[in-house]
Design an enzyme around this catalytic site. Structure first.
Site, mmCIF file in Angstrom:
data_model
loop_
_atom_site.group_PDB
_atom_site.id
_atom_site.type_symbol
_atom_site.label_atom_id
_atom_site.label_comp_id
_atom_site.label_asym_id
_atom_site.label_seq_id
_atom_site.Cartn_x
_atom_site.Cartn_y
_atom_site.Cartn_z
ATOM 1 N N LYS A 1 -22.929 2.404 16.761
ATOM 2 C CA LYS A 1 -21.853 2.181 17.432
ATOM 3 C C LYS A 1 -20.761 3.359 18.536
ATOM 4 O O LYS A 1 -21.492 4.746 17.781
ATOM 5 C CB LYS A 1 -20.484 1.164 17.358
ATOM 6 C CG LYS A 1 -18.793 1.153 17.952
ATOM 7 C CD LYS A 1 -18.838 1.009 18.896
ATOM 8 C CE LYS A 1 -18.055 0.423 20.191
ATOM 9 N NZ LYS A 1 -18.383 0.262 21.359
ATOM 10 N N ASN B 1 -16.450 -7.424 28.923
ATOM 11 C CA ASN B 1 -16.186 -6.970 27.740
ATOM 12 C C ASN B 1 -15.470 -5.746 27.921
ATOM 13 O O ASN B 1 -15.411 -4.523 29.379
ATOM 14 C CB ASN B 1 -16.809 -6.752 26.191
ATOM 15 C CG ASN B 1 -17.817 -4.974 26.944
ATOM 16 O OD1 ASN B 1 -16.875 -4.317 26.478
ATOM 17 N ND2 ASN B 1 -18.946 -5.359 27.183
ATOM 18 N N SER B 2 -14.324 -5.261 27.500
ATOM 19 C CA SER B 2 -13.620 -4.556 27.599
ATOM 20 C C SER B 2 -12.799 -4.115 26.047
ATOM 21 O O SER B 2 -12.004 -3.960 25.850
ATOM 22 C CB SER B 2 -12.774 -4.175 28.277
ATOM 23 O OG SER B 2 -11.451 -2.912 28.271
ATOM 24 N N GLY C 1 -12.549 -0.553 24.291
ATOM 25 C CA GLY C 1 -11.517 0.619 23.883
ATOM 26 C C GLY C 1 -12.484 1.181 22.604
ATOM 27 O O GLY C 1 -11.699 1.545 22.450
ATOM 28 N N CYS D 1 -19.242 6.302 28.938
ATOM 29 C CA CYS D 1 -18.085 5.533 28.191
ATOM 30 C C CYS D 1 -17.224 4.909 29.854
ATOM 31 O O CYS D 1 -16.447 5.868 30.422
ATOM 32 C CB CYS D 1 -17.144 5.766 27.736
ATOM 33 S SG CYS D 1 -16.192 5.018 26.829
ATOM 34 N N ILE E 1 -29.759 0.669 31.838
ATOM 35 C CA ILE E 1 -27.958 0.970 31.858
ATOM 36 C C ILE E 1 -27.307 0.479 30.511
ATOM 37 O O ILE E 1 -27.184 -0.740 30.240
ATOM 38 C CB ILE E 1 -28.227 -0.019 33.327
ATOM 39 C CG1 ILE E 1 -28.286 -1.778 33.275
ATOM 40 C CG2 ILE E 1 -28.977 0.542 34.356
ATOM 41 C CD1 ILE E 1 -27.679 -2.273 34.110
ATOM 42 N N SER F 1 -23.384 -0.967 31.294
ATOM 43 C CA SER F 1 -22.964 -3.071 31.711
ATOM 44 C C SER F 1 -22.361 -2.185 32.683
ATOM 45 O O SER F 1 -22.014 -0.659 33.771
ATOM 46 C CB SER F 1 -21.635 -3.214 31.119
ATOM 47 O OG SER F 1 -20.561 -1.672 30.561
ATOM 48 N N GLY G 1 -30.627 -4.010 29.283
ATOM 49 C CA GLY G 1 -30.324 -4.936 30.914
ATOM 50 C C GLY G 1 -30.635 -6.191 30.568
ATOM 51 O O GLY G 1 -31.530 -6.062 30.966
HETATM 52 C C1 DHB Z 1 -17.246 0.688 24.905
HETATM 53 C C2 DHB Z 1 -17.735 0.271 26.231
HETATM 54 C C3 DHB Z 1 -19.068 0.820 26.707
HETATM 55 O O1 DHB Z 1 -19.689 0.728 27.704
HETATM 56 C C4 DHB Z 1 -19.289 2.194 25.837
HETATM 57 O O2 DHB Z 1 -20.209 2.916 26.988
HETATM 58 C C5 DHB Z 1 -18.307 2.742 25.414
HETATM 59 C C6 DHB Z 1 -17.595 1.882 24.850
HETATM 60 C C7 DHB Z 1 -16.130 -0.069 24.080
HETATM 61 O O3 DHB Z 1 -14.984 -0.832 25.482
HETATM 62 O O4 DHB Z 1 -16.041 0.079 23.601
#
Ligand code: DHB
Length: 308
Positions: free
Chosen positions: A44, A68-69, A71, A127, A189, A191, A246
């Site tokens: 992660k 998703n979001s 964070g 990000c 890619i 997202s 992707g």
């Molecule tokens: C998160 C989402 C992403 O696309 C990324 O590259 C890094 C973190 C996230 O929301 O945690």
């Protein structure tokens, strides 16, 4: 055989998780590490310190994919550095880094440089969690600036995670920058940023953070992913390898990524839904597609997409 190599690292298999999915805790990472059919893993995206991420529902299924979001919830750089150093003799591993500032990215890379880590770093330039700033790789001047500073001291193998591009001129512009640096790979890619999904029952958004805006993944992003893999393979120096990410849900999707030029292929949304057993299924399906075409090796069709 389904082997591949990047920067002198040999992978028994082309598949791995996409950063963010199944890779936040040691228990999740162990499952990817041990999964039959996974050639590697990526951790992660790390920040210097642990983060909880966004509150509320932050991942949802949607037709043909996910939104998703999150964070940037993560356990902090030291956690993932310890994990990858502990397991780096088993497989070549990717450590993902996503500082919210240039200073954070440089500080983390100095730590990695000074550590016993001998795998590959995936510097996340896509990000979507820095309020008030575009994703780094959408800002071409900042991208060149950060890579210049990174390669002034960082000497271990490093690649970048890119957001999708949607314009031919942008493919040209990002490739021209990336070609000026000794990158081991690009991963394309991330997202598709800031989509919005409506729940027709309730007339509401489906995720809580950012008023419902979030990154799209899954089947729906496959054509965008293939376009980015193909466009970058046509433009990058051959020494810069490509991880295609992707829209992978079956073996034909893996095949298509490789046909467009991918060296490795990572799986996000469908790994989230199906779990690490997906790697064995995808490999078996890839082998079946190859057998139908009479191919035994990935090199026989990698990058060999035909045009009309
Ligand atoms: C998160 C989402 C992403 O696309 C990324 O590259 C890094 C973190 C996230 O929301 O945690």
């Amino acid at each position: 055989t389904l082997t591949a190599s990047i920067a002198g690292f040999d992978f028994d298999n082309v598949l791995l998780n996409a950063a963010g999915v199944y890779c936040q805790t040691a228990s999740e990472l162990d499952q990817i590490l041990e999964a039959s059919g996974a050639g590697s893993l990526v951790t992660k995206s790390a920040t210097p310190a642990e983060r909880d991420g966004n509150a509320g529902i932050r991942f949802a299924e949607m037709p043909l994919g996910s939104i998703n979001s999150m964070g940037l919830p993560n356990l902090g750089l030291d956690y993932y550095l310890d994990y990858t150093i502990t397991h780096q003799d088993e497989k070549p591993l990717f450590l993902s880094i996503a500082g919210l500032t240039k200073a954070d990215n440089l500080a983390m890379l100095r730590d990695v440089q000074a550590s016993d880590f001998n795998g590959l770093v995936e510097l996340n330039l896509s990000c979507p969690n820095v309020p008030g700033k575009p994703q780094t790789a959408y800002d071409f001047d900042t991208t060149r600036e950060i890579l210049t500073e990174v390669f002034s001291f960082y000497t271990k193998p490093l690649g970048v995670k890119l957001p999708p591009y949607f314009d031919i001129a942008h493919f040209d512009m990002i490739a021209e920058i990336l070609n000026d640096f000794p990158l081991a790979f690009v991963n394309t890619i991330n997202s598709i940023g800031n989509g919005l999904v409506v729940d027709p029952e309730t007339d509401t958004v489906v995720i809580a953070p950012k008023g419902g805006f979030g990154g799209l993944g899954g089947e729906i992003v496959k054509p965008t992913a293939l376009a980015n893999v193909r466009a970058l393979r046509q433009r990058l120096r051959p020494e810069i390898k490509i991880i295609g990410t992707g829209g992978v849900t079956n073996g034909r999707d893996v095949y298509d990524h490789i046909l467009c030029g991918a060296d490795l292929v990572s799986v996000g949304t469908s790994l989230y839904f199906e779990g690490p057993a997906i790697f064995e299924r995808l490999n078996n399906e890839l082998i079946a597609v190859m057998a139908e075409k009479g191919y035994n090796h990935l090199e026989e069709f990698r990058g060999q997409l035909q045009t009309l």
